[in-house]
Design an enzyme around this catalytic site. Structure first.
Site, short mmCIF file in Angstrom:
data_model
loop_
_atom_site.label_atom_id
_atom_site.label_comp_id
_atom_site.label_asym_id
_atom_site.label_seq_id
_atom_site.Cartn_x
_atom_site.Cartn_y
_atom_site.Cartn_z
N GLY A 1 14.02 -25.85 -88.20
CA GLY A 1 14.09 -24.71 -87.27
C GLY A 1 15.40 -24.73 -86.50
O GLY A 1 15.45 -24.41 -85.31
N ALA A 2 16.48 -25.08 -87.23
CA ALA A 2 17.77 -25.34 -86.56
C ALA A 2 18.62 -24.09 -86.36
O ALA A 2 19.71 -24.16 -85.81
CB ALA A 2 18.55 -26.38 -87.38
N ARG B 1 18.36 -21.45 -84.44
CA ARG B 1 18.55 -20.87 -83.10
C ARG B 1 17.76 -21.68 -82.07
O ARG B 1 17.06 -22.64 -82.41
CB ARG B 1 18.10 -19.41 -83.10
CG ARG B 1 16.63 -19.25 -83.40
CD ARG B 1 16.22 -17.80 -83.54
NE ARG B 1 14.81 -17.66 -83.22
CZ ARG B 1 14.07 -16.60 -83.48
NH1 ARG B 1 14.60 -15.57 -84.07
NH2 ARG B 1 12.79 -16.56 -83.14
N ASP C 1 10.68 -23.51 -96.09
CA ASP C 1 9.53 -23.14 -95.26
C ASP C 1 8.78 -24.44 -95.00
O ASP C 1 8.25 -25.05 -95.94
CB ASP C 1 8.67 -22.13 -96.03
CG ASP C 1 7.38 -21.79 -95.30
OD1 ASP C 1 7.06 -22.45 -94.28
OD2 ASP C 1 6.69 -20.86 -95.75
N SER D 1 4.54 -29.25 -77.05
CA SER D 1 4.60 -28.25 -75.97
C SER D 1 3.63 -28.71 -74.88
O SER D 1 2.60 -29.32 -75.18
CB SER D 1 4.16 -26.88 -76.48
OG SER D 1 3.91 -26.01 -75.39
N TYR E 1 -1.94 -21.93 -80.96
CA TYR E 1 -0.70 -22.67 -80.62
C TYR E 1 -1.04 -23.98 -79.89
O TYR E 1 -0.49 -25.04 -80.21
CB TYR E 1 0.17 -21.77 -79.75
CG TYR E 1 1.53 -22.33 -79.40
CD1 TYR E 1 2.55 -22.37 -80.34
CD2 TYR E 1 1.80 -22.82 -78.12
CE1 TYR E 1 3.81 -22.88 -80.02
CE2 TYR E 1 3.04 -23.33 -77.80
CZ TYR E 1 4.05 -23.34 -78.75
OH TYR E 1 5.28 -23.85 -78.42
N ALA F 1 -3.82 -25.70 -80.03
CA ALA F 1 -4.44 -26.65 -80.97
C ALA F 1 -3.37 -27.27 -81.87
O ALA F 1 -3.41 -28.47 -82.15
CB ALA F 1 -5.50 -25.94 -81.81
N LYS G 1 -0.20 -27.77 -81.20
CA LYS G 1 0.66 -28.70 -80.47
C LYS G 1 -0.10 -29.95 -80.01
O LYS G 1 0.46 -31.04 -79.93
CB LYS G 1 1.33 -27.98 -79.28
CG LYS G 1 2.30 -26.88 -79.70
CD LYS G 1 3.45 -27.42 -80.56
CE LYS G 1 4.53 -26.36 -80.79
NZ LYS G 1 5.67 -26.88 -81.57
N ILE H 1 11.06 -22.60 -71.89
CA ILE H 1 12.49 -22.72 -72.23
C ILE H 1 13.01 -21.36 -72.66
O ILE H 1 12.34 -20.64 -73.41
CB ILE H 1 12.70 -23.75 -73.37
CG1 ILE H 1 11.96 -25.07 -73.08
CG2 ILE H 1 14.19 -23.99 -73.62
CD1 ILE H 1 12.39 -25.83 -71.86
P1 NAI Z 1 12.71 -19.90 -81.79
O1 NAI Z 1 11.74 -18.88 -82.28
O2 NAI Z 1 13.92 -19.46 -81.05
O3 NAI Z 1 13.20 -20.83 -83.02
C1 NAI Z 1 12.30 -21.33 -83.96
C2 NAI Z 1 13.06 -21.61 -85.26
O4 NAI Z 1 12.10 -22.09 -86.22
C3 NAI Z 1 13.67 -20.35 -85.85
O5 NAI Z 1 15.01 -20.61 -86.25
C4 NAI Z 1 12.78 -20.02 -87.02
O6 NAI Z 1 13.44 -19.33 -88.09
C5 NAI Z 1 12.33 -21.41 -87.45
N1 NAI Z 1 11.09 -21.35 -88.22
C6 NAI Z 1 9.97 -20.64 -87.95
N2 NAI Z 1 9.07 -20.78 -88.93
C7 NAI Z 1 9.60 -21.61 -89.85
C8 NAI Z 1 9.18 -22.14 -91.08
N3 NAI Z 1 7.97 -21.82 -91.59
N4 NAI Z 1 10.01 -22.96 -91.77
C9 NAI Z 1 11.23 -23.27 -91.28
N5 NAI Z 1 11.70 -22.81 -90.11
C10 NAI Z 1 10.91 -21.98 -89.41
O7 NAI Z 1 11.83 -20.92 -80.93
P2 NAI Z 1 12.22 -22.06 -79.88
O8 NAI Z 1 11.81 -21.60 -78.56
O9 NAI Z 1 13.59 -22.56 -80.11
O10 NAI Z 1 11.15 -23.18 -80.34
C11 NAI Z 1 11.49 -24.38 -81.01
C12 NAI Z 1 10.31 -25.32 -80.89
O11 NAI Z 1 10.08 -25.60 -79.52
C13 NAI Z 1 9.00 -24.77 -81.46
O12 NAI Z 1 8.27 -25.80 -82.09
C14 NAI Z 1 8.27 -24.31 -80.21
O13 NAI Z 1 6.87 -24.29 -80.39
C15 NAI Z 1 8.71 -25.37 -79.22
N6 NAI Z 1 8.55 -24.98 -77.83
C16 NAI Z 1 9.25 -23.94 -77.30
C17 NAI Z 1 9.09 -23.60 -75.96
C18 NAI Z 1 9.83 -22.49 -75.31
O14 NAI Z 1 9.53 -22.22 -74.14
N7 NAI Z 1 10.75 -21.83 -75.96
C19 NAI Z 1 8.16 -24.36 -75.11
C20 NAI Z 1 7.49 -25.43 -75.77
C21 NAI Z 1 7.69 -25.74 -77.09
#
Ligand code: NAI
Length: 248
Positions: free
Chosen positions: A13-14, A16, A63, A142, A155, A157, A159, A188
């Site tokens: 998930g790198a 963004r 994926d 999370s 979500y 469950a 995490k 975040i």
């Molecule tokens: P985001 O939506 O900006 O980035 C998530 C990234 O994961 C995206 O680049 C997306 O393309 C990729 N992704 C999604 N499904 C995928 C798949 N099946 N295979 C490969 N890549 C995939 O989200 P964010 O905020 O950067 O979240 C990153 C992590 O941090 C997640 O696990 C999220 O649950 C966790 N998190 C985020 C919080 C927040 O407040 N933003 C709070 C707590 C946890």
């Protein structure tokens, strides 16, 4: 010498948000980085950050919920870089709804990506880490996995599952020199939280003792610590990065 000089990291998930900030900080600390996301073209911006830090970046389309795709990506990274020292399971999604309105598909998708994806990558990467008798795995959980949240039962469950997976794999892999820890971010500022309403954001902000939303870099700093030898005696732990919202 920087903390991660000569290390090879894989970040899921790198493209963004938090994953991009993690890749950036691991590279700044001296690590080459294998960047994984659904499509390689989304990863160009992150690859540019890693390269600007003077480290090597290669991009892989995967994926995380697809076992075959995960194994092929890990095989390719091991062939291209020679080894993997650090795995960061960061890819994650939300599909929020109240329990009575939540579809089975929304439940399955969130569990498949957030929890099964973490299991699949951990399993695929730990084989070679076990052989080299060293490695650091950091899972992005999370605070919702600790405290729950109305409208996010899937979500939460997923995490909570990531937290349990972290604790179990830490115990299982410790004797092979592999540490496994989790970070549990609060609110975040990323595209994931951009979609929340002004009303929810206002309420969230009121609940954060430090009085501000977190930045992706706030999470990345803690991931960097857990991935580095500075955390050599830390495993099976969950570090909250939430401005004091949750204290355990
Ligand atoms: P985001 O939506 O900006 O980035 C998530 C990234 O994961 C995206 O680049 C997306 O393309 C990729 N992704 C999604 N499904 C995928 C798949 N099946 N295979 C490969 N890549 C995939 O989200 P964010 O905020 O950067 O979240 C990153 C992590 O941090 C997640 O696990 C999220 O649950 C966790 N998190 C985020 C919080 C927040 O407040 N933003 C709070 C707590 C946890």
């Amino acid at each position: 010498m920087a903390a991660l000089d000569g290390k090879i990291a894989l970040v899921t998930g790198a493209a963004r948000g938090i994953g991009q900030a993690i890749a950036d900080q691991l590279a700044a600390a001296g690590s080459d980085v294998a960047l994984c996301d659904l499509q390689t073209e989304w990863l160009a911006e992150t690859a540019a950050l890693v390269t600007a830090a003077g480290r090597r970046a290669l991009c892989y389309a995967v994926d995380v919920s697809n076992a075959e795709a995960v194994q092929s990506a890990v095989n390719a990274v091991e062939k291209d870089f020679g080894r993997i020292d650090i795995l960061v399971n960061n890819a994650g999604v939300t599909k929020d709804n109240f329990l009575v309105r939540m579809t089975e598909q929304d439940w399955d998708q969130v569990l498949d990506i957030n929890l099964k994806g973490t299991f699949l990558f951990t399993k695929a990467v730990c084989r070679s880490m076990m052989k080299q008798r060293s490695g650091a795995i950091v899972n992005v959980a999370s605070i919702i996995g600790l405290i729950g949240n109305a409208g996010q039962c899937n979500y939460a469950a997923s995490k909570a599952g990531v937290i349990a997976l972290t604790k179990s794999t830490a115990k299982e892999l410790a004797s092979r020199g592999i540490r496994v820890n989790a970070v549990a971010p609060g609110f975040i500022k990323t595209k994931m939280t951009d979609k929340l309403s002004e009303d929810i954001r206002k309420k969230m902000l009121e609940a954060i003792p430090l009085g501000r939303f977190g930045e992706p870099a706030d999470v990345a700093q803690v991931v960097l610590f857990l991935a580095s030898d500075a955390a050599a005696y830390v495993t099976g732990q969950v570090v909250t990065v939430c401005g004091g919202m949750v204290t355990a």
